[in-house]
Motif scaffolding. Structure first.
Motif, PDB file in Angstrom:
ATOM      1  N   SER A 192     -33.492  38.526 -64.486  1.00  0.00           N
ATOM      2  CA  SER A 192     -33.489  39.778 -63.746  1.00  0.00           C
ATOM      3  C   SER A 192     -34.578  40.667 -64.305  1.00  0.00           C
ATOM      4  N   THR A 193     -35.073  41.574 -63.482  1.00  0.00           N
ATOM      5  CA  THR A 193     -36.127  42.488 -63.920  1.00  0.00           C
ATOM      6  C   THR A 193     -35.662  43.931 -63.742  1.00  0.00           C
ATOM      7  N   VAL A 194     -36.246  44.826 -64.522  1.00  0.00           N
ATOM      8  CA  VAL A 194     -35.880  46.234 -64.411  1.00  0.00           C
ATOM      9  C   VAL A 194     -36.396  46.810 -63.104  1.00  0.00           C
ATOM     10  N   ARG A 195     -35.575  47.648 -62.484  1.00  0.00           N
ATOM     11  CA  ARG A 195     -35.943  48.316 -61.238  1.00  0.00           C
ATOM     12  C   ARG A 195     -35.695  49.814 -61.439  1.00  0.00           C
ATOM     13  N   TYR A 196     -36.601  50.450 -62.154  1.00  0.00           N
ATOM     14  CA  TYR A 196     -36.406  51.856 -62.492  1.00  0.00           C
ATOM     15  C   TYR A 196     -36.368  52.744 -61.249  1.00  0.00           C
ATOM     16  N   GLU A 197     -37.014  52.299 -60.176  1.00  0.00           N
ATOM     17  CA  GLU A 197     -37.029  53.117 -58.968  1.00  0.00           C
ATOM     18  C   GLU A 197     -35.648  53.206 -58.320  1.00  0.00           C
ATOM     19  N   GLN A 198     -34.708  52.370 -58.748  1.00  0.00           N
ATOM     20  CA  GLN A 198     -33.355  52.398 -58.195  1.00  0.00           C
ATOM     21  C   GLN A 198     -32.372  53.177 -59.064  1.00  0.00           C
ATOM     22  N   VAL A 199     -32.841  53.707 -60.184  1.00  0.00           N
ATOM     23  CA  VAL A 199     -31.951  54.389 -61.127  1.00  0.00           C
ATOM     24  C   VAL A 199     -32.125  55.902 -61.000  1.00  0.00           C
ATOM     25  N   PRO A 200     -31.053  56.651 -60.722  1.00  0.00           N
ATOM     26  CA  PRO A 200     -31.183  58.107 -60.595  1.00  0.00           C
ATOM     27  C   PRO A 200     -31.466  58.764 -61.944  1.00  0.00           C
ATOM     28  N   PHE A 201     -32.231  59.842 -61.888  1.00  0.00           N
ATOM     29  CA  PHE A 201     -32.456  60.704 -63.053  1.00  0.00           C
ATOM     30  C   PHE A 201     -31.931  62.089 -62.706  1.00  0.00           C
ATOM     31  N   VAL A 202     -31.241  62.723 -63.664  1.00  0.00           N
ATOM     32  CA  VAL A 202     -30.664  64.045 -63.429  1.00  0.00           C
ATOM     33  C   VAL A 202     -31.067  64.985 -64.553  1.00  0.00           C
ATOM     34  N   LEU A 203     -31.564  66.143 -64.173  1.00  0.00           N
ATOM     35  CA  LEU A 203     -31.814  67.236 -65.116  1.00  0.00           C
ATOM     36  C   LEU A 203     -30.678  68.236 -64.938  1.00  0.00           C
ATOM     37  N   ASN A 204     -29.897  68.438 -66.003  1.00  0.00           N
ATOM     38  CA  ASN A 204     -28.685  69.255 -65.915  1.00  0.00           C
ATOM     39  C   ASN A 204     -28.974  70.736 -66.123  1.00  0.00           C
ATOM     40  N   THR A 205     -29.879  71.250 -65.326  1.00  0.00           N
ATOM     41  CA  THR A 205     -30.102  72.681 -65.268  1.00  0.00           C
ATOM     42  C   THR A 205     -29.238  73.243 -64.138  1.00  0.00           C
ATOM     43  N   ALA A 206     -29.364  74.529 -63.892  1.00  0.00           N
ATOM     44  CA  ALA A 206     -28.682  75.140 -62.738  1.00  0.00           C
ATOM     45  C   ALA A 206     -29.734  75.899 -61.932  1.00  0.00           C
ATOM     46  N   PRO A 207     -30.099  75.416 -60.743  1.00  0.00           N
ATOM     47  CA  PRO A 207     -29.537  74.247 -60.071  1.00  0.00           C
ATOM     48  C   PRO A 207     -29.960  72.929 -60.718  1.00  0.00           C
ATOM     49  N   GLU A 208     -29.186  71.879 -60.451  1.00  0.00           N
ATOM     50  CA  GLU A 208     -29.516  70.564 -60.972  1.00  0.00           C
ATOM     51  C   GLU A 208     -30.714  69.975 -60.223  1.00  0.00           C
ATOM     52  N   LEU A 209     -31.452  69.135 -60.934  1.00  0.00           N
ATOM     53  CA  LEU A 209     -32.507  68.350 -60.307  1.00  0.00           C
ATOM     54  C   LEU A 209     -32.101  66.888 -60.403  1.00  0.00           C
ATOM     55  N   ALA A 210     -31.931  66.243 -59.251  1.00  0.00           N
ATOM     56  CA  ALA A 210     -31.590  64.823 -59.218  1.00  0.00           C
ATOM     57  C   ALA A 210     -32.664  64.088 -58.438  1.00  0.00           C
ATOM     58  N   ARG A 211     -33.061  62.934 -58.943  1.00  0.00           N
ATOM     59  CA  ARG A 211     -34.160  62.188 -58.324  1.00  0.00           C
ATOM     60  C   ARG A 211     -33.891  60.686 -58.399  1.00  0.00           C
ATOM     61  N   VAL A 212     -34.281  59.973 -57.361  1.00  0.00           N
ATOM     62  CA  VAL A 212     -34.243  58.518 -57.382  1.00  0.00           C
ATOM     63  C   VAL A 212     -35.373  57.996 -56.506  1.00  0.00           C
ATOM     64  N   GLY A 213     -35.945  56.868 -56.873  1.00  0.00           N
ATOM     65  CA  GLY A 213     -37.002  56.258 -56.073  1.00  0.00           C
ATOM     66  C   GLY A 213     -38.374  56.868 -56.301  1.00  0.00           C
ATOM     67  N   LEU A 214     -39.229  56.755 -55.289  1.00  0.00           N
ATOM     68  CA  LEU A 214     -40.617  57.175 -55.392  1.00  0.00           C
ATOM     69  C   LEU A 214     -40.785  58.661 -55.108  1.00  0.00           C
ATOM     70  N   THR A 215     -41.805  59.264 -55.708  1.00  0.00           N
ATOM     71  CA  THR A 215     -42.214  60.603 -55.313  1.00  0.00           C
ATOM     72  C   THR A 215     -43.048  60.492 -54.036  1.00  0.00           C
ATOM     73  N   GLU A 216     -43.343  61.629 -53.424  1.00  0.00           N
ATOM     74  CA  GLU A 216     -44.149  61.621 -52.199  1.00  0.00           C
ATOM     75  C   GLU A 216     -45.531  61.041 -52.468  1.00  0.00           C
ATOM     76  N   ILE A 217     -46.134  61.417 -53.599  1.00  0.00           N
ATOM     77  CA  ILE A 217     -47.474  60.911 -53.926  1.00  0.00           C
ATOM     78  C   ILE A 217     -47.445  59.404 -54.109  1.00  0.00           C
ATOM     79  N   GLN A 218     -46.440  58.888 -54.829  1.00  0.00           N
ATOM     80  CA  GLN A 218     -46.330  57.446 -55.050  1.00  0.00           C
ATOM     81  C   GLN A 218     -46.112  56.704 -53.735  1.00  0.00           C
ATOM     82  N   ALA A 219     -45.274  57.274 -52.868  1.00  0.00           N
ATOM     83  CA  ALA A 219     -44.981  56.624 -51.590  1.00  0.00           C
ATOM     84  C   ALA A 219     -46.228  56.542 -50.714  1.00  0.00           C
ATOM     85  N   ARG A 220     -46.991  57.631 -50.646  1.00  0.00           N
ATOM     86  CA  ARG A 220     -48.201  57.624 -49.814  1.00  0.00           C
ATOM     87  C   ARG A 220     -49.251  56.672 -50.386  1.00  0.00           C
TER      88      ARG A 220
END
Length: 482
Positions: A355-383
Motif C-alpha cells: 500500500s502507498t500513502v495517500r496524503y490527499e485523502q487525509v483531512p487536516f484540521v487547525l483548531n482555531t476559532a473558526p476551525e480550518l479543515a482541509r482535505v485533498g488538493l488546493t485550487e492551485i494544485q488542482a488547476r
C-alpha cells in the motif's frame, strides 16, 4: 530457515507507536519497545487548554444571547484561567481514557498480546540481526520506527541566555496564572492555535513566523485565519527574522529583535514568556540505524511512498517523518506501514498487499476559532493537474441559520471539483468544520461525486447544511451550462 520471535517489533515512544501496536496485535506477534518516560499527555493538555479558551470566549459574549455577565469579568475583558486546575482536568481525562483504551494503557496492550518492553535499545547487524534491548535480542520479520519527535531548538542569537518553553515543556510549568505577555516563535500550527487561546484568556500575544502563516494551505483560507487572530488582538509578524533575544534590565522581560528580509524594518517584541513553536526534530543516533542501512536526518527519517526505509524490513511513521505533528496523518501512515509489513501467519493478511500513502485523502484540521479543515488538493494544485476542467464552488458560513443563531458567521466552505462532479479538494472554515470534513474525505476516498451529496438528507439548522448548499450550487451551474 530463519526463526523469528515476532512478526513486528515497534520502536515507539509516541502515541502512534501504541496505536500501531494495538492494531497489529490483532493479526500478528508484536513487541513494543518504549523509553521509560514517554510523553503522551501534551496533545490532551493542548486540546483542554483550547477548549477552556473557547468557553471563556463564549462566556464573555453571553450578553449577546440575553445572558447576564459577571461585572468583574466585563472589567477584565476575560474569564481568568486557573492554570493548575486546567491541567488537572486534562490529566483526569487522560486517566479515564487510559483505563478504557489499549492505546493509552500498557497493561491493556500487554493483555491484548503485545510484548511490552520498557527501555532503550539499538539495532545490531552482527553477530545476529535484530534489536537489542535490556540484554535481549528481538528477532523480527519487520520493524516499525515510531519514536517521539520533540520540537527543534533553533539557532537564535541569545536564546541560550533566556528561559524558554517548547510545545512539550509548556505543560510542565508551575504557573498559577498565565503570563501577561507571551511571544511565540515558529510556524507550527499548534503555535497558531495557542496564540489565539492565550489571547482569549487575557495574555497579550505576539506570533512570530519566518514564513507566511500556514504556507501549505489555501491562501484565502490562511489569510482569513490570520485576519481573525489579528482582529481579536494577536500581534502577528510573518516573514520575520529573529535577530537577537535577551533579558532586559527587568529580569522577567524578554526582548525579541525582529528584522524583515524584504524591507529594512526593525521591531522589538517584549514578553514575560517565550514559547518555541518550531518543527519537530529527531535524534536517533542511539538506535544505531546506520548499521542496518536506515538513513535519517534531524528533520525526519527517509522513506519511500510505502513508508519503507532504505532497509526494506524497517518502516517508519508519525512525527519522525517530519511535517505537521498531526494525529490523522500519523494514523494513516501507521495503517500503510502495517499493511506493508510482512506476516508469516497468513499470505492473505493485511500485511501482504503493498500500500502507498495517500496524503490527499487525509483531512487536516487547525483548531482555531473558526476551525480550518482541509482535505485533498488546493485550487492551485488542482488547476496544475486538470487545467480548465476545474470548477470552484463556494458557500459562506453566514448563509447558515445555525451560524447566525450562534453568532459564528465568519468562514466559508470551498469545494474544488471537476466538471463531471469528481471532488478534488475542500477547504472549510467555520464552527465544527472538523466534524464535517470527514464526509468530504469519504467522498474523495470512495470517488463519490458531488451529485450524491446533493441527495443527502441532512438535519436542519446544522453547519453540515453548507455541503448541501454547495452541491445544489453545482447542479445549478450544470443546468445553466446546458
Amino acid at each position: 530457515m530463519t526463526s523469528y520471535d515476532y512478526d513486528l517489533v515497534i520502536v515507539g515512544g509516541s502515541a502512534i507507536g501504541r496505536y500501531a501496536a494495538a492494531q497489529a496485535a490483532q493479526t500478528a506477534r508484536v513487541a513494543l519497545v518504549e523509553p521509560e518516560t514517554p510523553n503522551y499527555l501534551s496533545a490532551l493538555y493542548h486540546s483542554t487548554f483550547l477548549h477552556a479558551a473557547q468557553l471563556s470566549h463564549q462566556i464573555r459574549r453571553s450578553p449577546h444571547w440575553g445572558l447576564g455577565c459577571n461585572p468583574k469579568w466585563e472589567e477584565s475583558g476575560c474569564l481568568p484561567l486557573q492554570w493548575q486546575e486546567t491541567l488537572a482536568w486534562a490529566k483526569g481525562a487522560a486517566d479515564s481514557l487510559e483505563d478504557q483504551s489499549t492505546e493509552g494503557n500498557l497493561a491493556l496492550l500487554a493483555a491484548s498480546g503485545v510484548d511490552v518492553i520498557v527501555g532503550q535499545g539499538e539495532f545490531l547487524r552482527r553477530p545476529r540481526w535484530g534489536f537489542s534491548v535490556k540484554g535481549r535480542l528481538l528477532r523480527s520479520r519487520s520493524f516499525l520506527l515510531a519514536p517521539e519527535a520533540p520540537c527543534s531548538i533553533p539557532d537564535l542569537a541569545g536564546l541560550e541566555t533566556v528561559p524558554y518553553l517548547t510545545l512539550e515543556t509548556l505543560w510542565q510549568q508551575p504557573w498559577q496564572t498565565l503570563p501577561d505577555r507571551l511571544a511565540i516563535v515558529g510556524s507550527d500550527p499548534r503555535g497558531i492555535e495557542l496564540a489565539q487561546a492565550f489571547n482569549r484568556l487575557g495574555t497579550r500575544v505576539a506570533l512570530i513566523s519566518p514564513h507566511p502563516l500556514l504556507p501549505s494551505e489555501d491562501r484565502e483560507a490562511a489569510n482569513l485565519i490570520q485576519a481573525q487572530l489579528e482582529a481579536e488582538g494577536v500581534d502577528i509578524f510573518t516573514q520575520a527574522i529573529v535577530r537577537q533575544i535577551h533579558l532586559s534590565d527587568r529580569s522577567s522581560e524578554i526582548q525579541v529583535g525582529l528584522e524583515w528580509s524584504d524591507r529594512e524594518l526593525h521591531h522589538t517584541v517584549k514578553a514575560d514568556a517565550l514559547l518555541l513553536a518550531t518543527p519537530p526534530q529527531i535524534d536517533l543516533a542511539s538506535l544505531n540505524l546506520d548499521s542496518v542501512g536506515v538513513e535519517w536526518q534531524p528533520h525526519g527519517i527517509i522513506v519511500n511512498h510505502k513508508l519503507q526505509t532504505r532497509n526494506p524490513d524497517i518502516y517508519a511513521c508519525g512525527a519522525a517523518l517530519g511535517g505537521y505533528a498531526d494525529l490523522a496523518i500519523a494514523r494513516h501512515e501507521a495503517t500503510v506501514a502495517l499493511k506493508n509489513a510482512r506476516s508469516p501467519r497468513s499470505f492473505r493478511s493485511l500485511f501482504l498487499k503493498k500500500s502507498t500513502v495517500r496524503y490527499e485523502q487525509v483531512p487536516f484540521v487547525l483548531n482555531t476559532a473558526p476551525e480550518l479543515a482541509r482535505v485533498g488538493l488546493t485550487e492551485i494544485q488542482a488547476r496544475r493537474h486538470y487545467g480548465a476542467d476545474v470548477r470552484l464552488l463556494k458557500q459562506f458560513t453566514k448563509t447558515l441559520p445555525k451560524a447566525q443563531i450562534q453568532g459564528e458567521t465568519t468562514g466559508f466552505c470551498k469545494l474544488i471539483v471537476r466538471r463531471n462532479g469528481e471532488i478534488l479538494g475542500a477547504h472549510w472554515i467555520g464552527t465544527h468544520a472538523s466534524e464535517g470534513i470527514g464526509t468530504i474525505a469519504l467522498a474523495i476516498q470512495q470517488n463519490i461525486k458531488i451529485q450524491a451529496i446533493a441527495q443527502l438528507s441532512l438535519p436542519g439548522f446544522t453547519h453540515a447544511e453548507v455541503l448541501q448548499a454547495i452541491a445544489q450550487q453545482f447542479a445549478s451551474c450544470k443546468s445553466l451550462s446546458l
